[in-house]
Motif scaffolding. Sequence first.
Motif, PDB file in Angstrom:
ATOM      1  N   VAL A 202      11.259 -10.817   3.631  1.00 52.48           N
ATOM      2  CA  VAL A 202      10.572  -9.676   3.012  1.00 52.48           C
ATOM      3  C   VAL A 202       9.714 -10.191   1.841  1.00 52.48           C
ATOM      4  N   CYS A 203      10.267 -11.091   1.063  1.00 57.41           N
ATOM      5  CA  CYS A 203       9.523 -11.640  -0.093  1.00 57.41           C
ATOM      6  C   CYS A 203       8.266 -12.377   0.364  1.00 57.41           C
ATOM      7  N   ARG A 204       8.389 -13.105   1.471  1.00 60.24           N
ATOM      8  CA  ARG A 204       7.229 -13.858   1.972  1.00 60.24           C
ATOM      9  C   ARG A 204       6.068 -12.924   2.281  1.00 60.24           C
ATOM     10  N   HIS A 208       2.142  -8.328  -3.559  1.00 63.93           N
ATOM     11  CA  HIS A 208       1.898  -8.293  -5.014  1.00 63.93           C
ATOM     12  C   HIS A 208       3.000  -8.912  -5.856  1.00 63.93           C
ATOM     13  N   LYS A 209       4.131  -9.216  -5.267  1.00 63.00           N
ATOM     14  CA  LYS A 209       5.284  -9.775  -6.001  1.00 63.00           C
ATOM     15  C   LYS A 209       5.578  -8.951  -7.262  1.00 63.00           C
ATOM     16  N   PRO A 210       5.803  -7.652  -7.118  1.00 58.40           N
ATOM     17  CA  PRO A 210       6.013  -6.820  -8.316  1.00 58.40           C
ATOM     18  C   PRO A 210       7.241  -7.216  -9.142  1.00 58.40           C
ATOM     19  N   CYS A 211       8.231  -7.874  -8.527  1.00 58.85           N
ATOM     20  CA  CYS A 211       9.406  -8.271  -9.317  1.00 58.85           C
ATOM     21  C   CYS A 211       8.962  -9.186 -10.456  1.00 58.85           C
ATOM     22  N   PHE A 260      10.836 -15.558 -10.734  1.00 55.51           N
ATOM     23  CA  PHE A 260      10.423 -15.008  -9.446  1.00 55.51           C
ATOM     24  C   PHE A 260      11.682 -14.921  -8.579  1.00 55.51           C
ATOM     25  N   VAL A 261      12.107 -13.713  -8.271  1.00 56.17           N
ATOM     26  CA  VAL A 261      13.440 -13.476  -7.701  1.00 56.17           C
ATOM     27  C   VAL A 261      13.824 -14.431  -6.557  1.00 56.17           C
ATOM     28  N   PRO A 262      12.984 -14.587  -5.506  1.00 61.63           N
ATOM     29  CA  PRO A 262      13.472 -15.436  -4.412  1.00 61.63           C
ATOM     30  C   PRO A 262      13.542 -16.922  -4.769  1.00 61.63           C
ATOM     31  N   ALA A 279      11.341  -2.945 -10.173  1.00 65.82           N
ATOM     32  CA  ALA A 279       9.948  -3.144  -9.770  1.00 65.82           C
ATOM     33  C   ALA A 279       9.806  -3.453  -8.286  1.00 65.82           C
ATOM     34  N   CYS A 280      10.843  -4.014  -7.681  1.00 67.84           N
ATOM     35  CA  CYS A 280      10.720  -4.399  -6.269  1.00 67.84           C
ATOM     36  C   CYS A 280      10.551  -3.147  -5.405  1.00 67.84           C
ATOM     37  N   PRO A 281       9.428  -3.031  -4.708  1.00 69.52           N
ATOM     38  CA  PRO A 281       9.197  -1.804  -3.933  1.00 69.52           C
ATOM     39  C   PRO A 281      10.106  -1.704  -2.714  1.00 69.52           C
ATOM     40  N   TYR A 282      10.676  -2.830  -2.325  1.00 71.26           N
ATOM     41  CA  TYR A 282      11.429  -2.852  -1.064  1.00 71.26           C
ATOM     42  C   TYR A 282      12.941  -2.929  -1.286  1.00 71.26           C
ATOM     43  N   ASP A 283      13.339  -2.710  -2.521  1.00 73.42           N
ATOM     44  CA  ASP A 283      14.764  -2.721  -2.866  1.00 73.42           C
ATOM     45  C   ASP A 283      15.440  -3.987  -2.333  1.00 73.42           C
TER      46      ASP A 283
END
Lengths: 515, 131
Positions: A202-204, A208-211, A260-262, A279-283
């Motif tokens: 999902v991160c890939r 926008h990488k909102p996290c 950067f979370v991942p 901030a992560c739109p995809y939880d």
Amino acid sequence: MNAQPKRPTLRPITEQPIGFDLFRLPGLRRLLRWKYARVTLQLPLLILAVFVIVDGFTGRQLAPRNVATTSVWLHYRGLVVIALALFGNAFCAACPLMLTRGMSRWLEKHLPQKYAWPKALKNKYLIVALLGFYFFSYEYFDLWASPWLTAWLAVGYFAGALAVDTFFPSGTFCRYVCLLGNFNFAFASASPTQITALDHHVCRSCTHKPCLHGRYSSTHKPESLPLRTNGSKEVAFIPTSEIVRPGGTGYFPGCETDLFVPAIQSNMDCTLCFNCLRACPYDNVALTLRTPGWEWMKSPWLKRGRLAVMIMGVLLTFWGILNAAAMIGPFFGIAQRIAAGLHTESEALVLGLIFVAVAGIGLGITLAAASLADFIGGAQVRPWRAFQRWGYVVIALGFGFWGAHFLFHFLTGAVSVVPVFQHFFELRGLGVDPNWQLARLVPTRWLFPITAGITAVYGLLAFTLSVRIALRDFGQRGVVAMWPMLLFVLAFLVFALLILAQPMEMRGTILGPSF
Amino acid sequence: MRWILAILTSLLLTNCKPPGEREVSSGSTSAGLKPTVRIEIDGGPSLGLSPVIVYLNRDEVAIRGATVEVRGDMTHAGMSPVIERATEVEPGIYRAEEFSFTMAGDWFITTDIELPEGDTLTESLPVTVPR
Ligand code: SF4
Ligand code: SF4
């Protein structure tokens, strides 16, 4: 985008611990994704800070009877190490200093621009210098004995956070200035939790990488978007309809300390503010359970902070030894002998020399043991590289010792919180009669076994870590390469236990008489 | 947030010096001249039993019938105080026989005195207890 992210199916961006996600506890994810979750966490400590400042300035100037000294030097420090050992950096998560943000944003408007934090200070060397000054001041000014100075310290922290975050990008104070935060960052490496990405796939595909950068969400795109918290560029607009569990509308800042979370492998610089989660739109953000000290085997500080971070961690360990040793009789004897040898009565000089000597000895023996281990392992000897390989062993020992020391005080006087608050209200005219007999949490005879036990547990972790690093980096030769560090651990433990076994003696000055 | 800051700022402006505690002598008396309080530790401070003697007089005349409580606090937070009631052993001389220092280090001895006429008085003495 899939509303329910799955566990990784492709190679992860970085190896991260895979364990139970604490956000799956009922209601927790929803609560923490709520826009005002952090403020809610900060309020209790803000109220406590007000008590500290009011009683520190206007209450009785006796440490055991004042909220400032009792809550800061006894409860806060004790609970910090308990939280780090059992959970993570909970005290940064609930840090009330960040409530100055509203005011710093208002002040910012009167500035021509935000300034960039000087490049030369984008490391932990300033922290190292400030830590040295702070530990020195703690002994020299007897901060632990002075409610008034403790209150000033609290005010200084609020003022510092306000000033730094007004002139410089948000997060600068936490990352490059705050001593409490950096103590927590270094020793949260021992913690059993870490922020991770649930699904790296999902991160890939997350544009926008909102996290990291933050996001703005509403039903319709506004005419202008806010800037990132570091003032660099506009944040991404993501309509609310695309957000999994929106938790509100408006601006959701990303990670202020640039994680950067991942890619996170370490708790270094993570304040557990949960901005990334919101901030992560995809939880797709998790708070994953991991083996305590998981990151020590991954050498994560090579990628973030490098040498300066390790120097900070190692010095924290050795100044931690000094901080505890300064409460036992033999320390006063040594200090008096140094003073006699130098024909001086200057406590500042003697203390200053002791601090510099302990820093030199700490760095020196760590460098020597690490270099010897590398040499035996067959690596080209580069002392600072060896220092960064093996330094985690010292961090493990350091956390064990700080934990034992702070817990000693906490267990000795935790319940004194009751009479101290009763006294606060009694002084201000409320008819409360403090029960001063309340203090200890456990009988005195338990203190040594408990503190020695904690030191031994982390000693064992350091032992295991030495073995694993040796086998990881030197294969079969690791069997002999590990020995310098194993002996280091053994010597450290003997010394630590000797200190813990001494009767405590609380003295205001090292060169006596005290008053 | 702003009102909290405003309150704290005004507190700060009035607190550029710490309120006194060391050598405190406070209280109020209605009988004119302030009493003199002298605190002594029988045999000097030492770990364990250290009876505390409190001499109480006004204008060189012993004050009889006061209530005297002796309290020892360490300078570090969280340590249990030692609290003992002193009994009058001679006119104007009060003795806390069972007073005992539980740890070496810096202590504050505080005496809370209630005079026969009901006035109160507090006196402190800092001491260092050797190992
Ligand atoms: S915002 Fe979420 S999905 Fe995107 S990179 Fe960060 S954690 Fe991954
Ligand atoms: S936003 Fe950054 S500092 Fe905050 S919890 Fe996430 S990774 Fe940690």
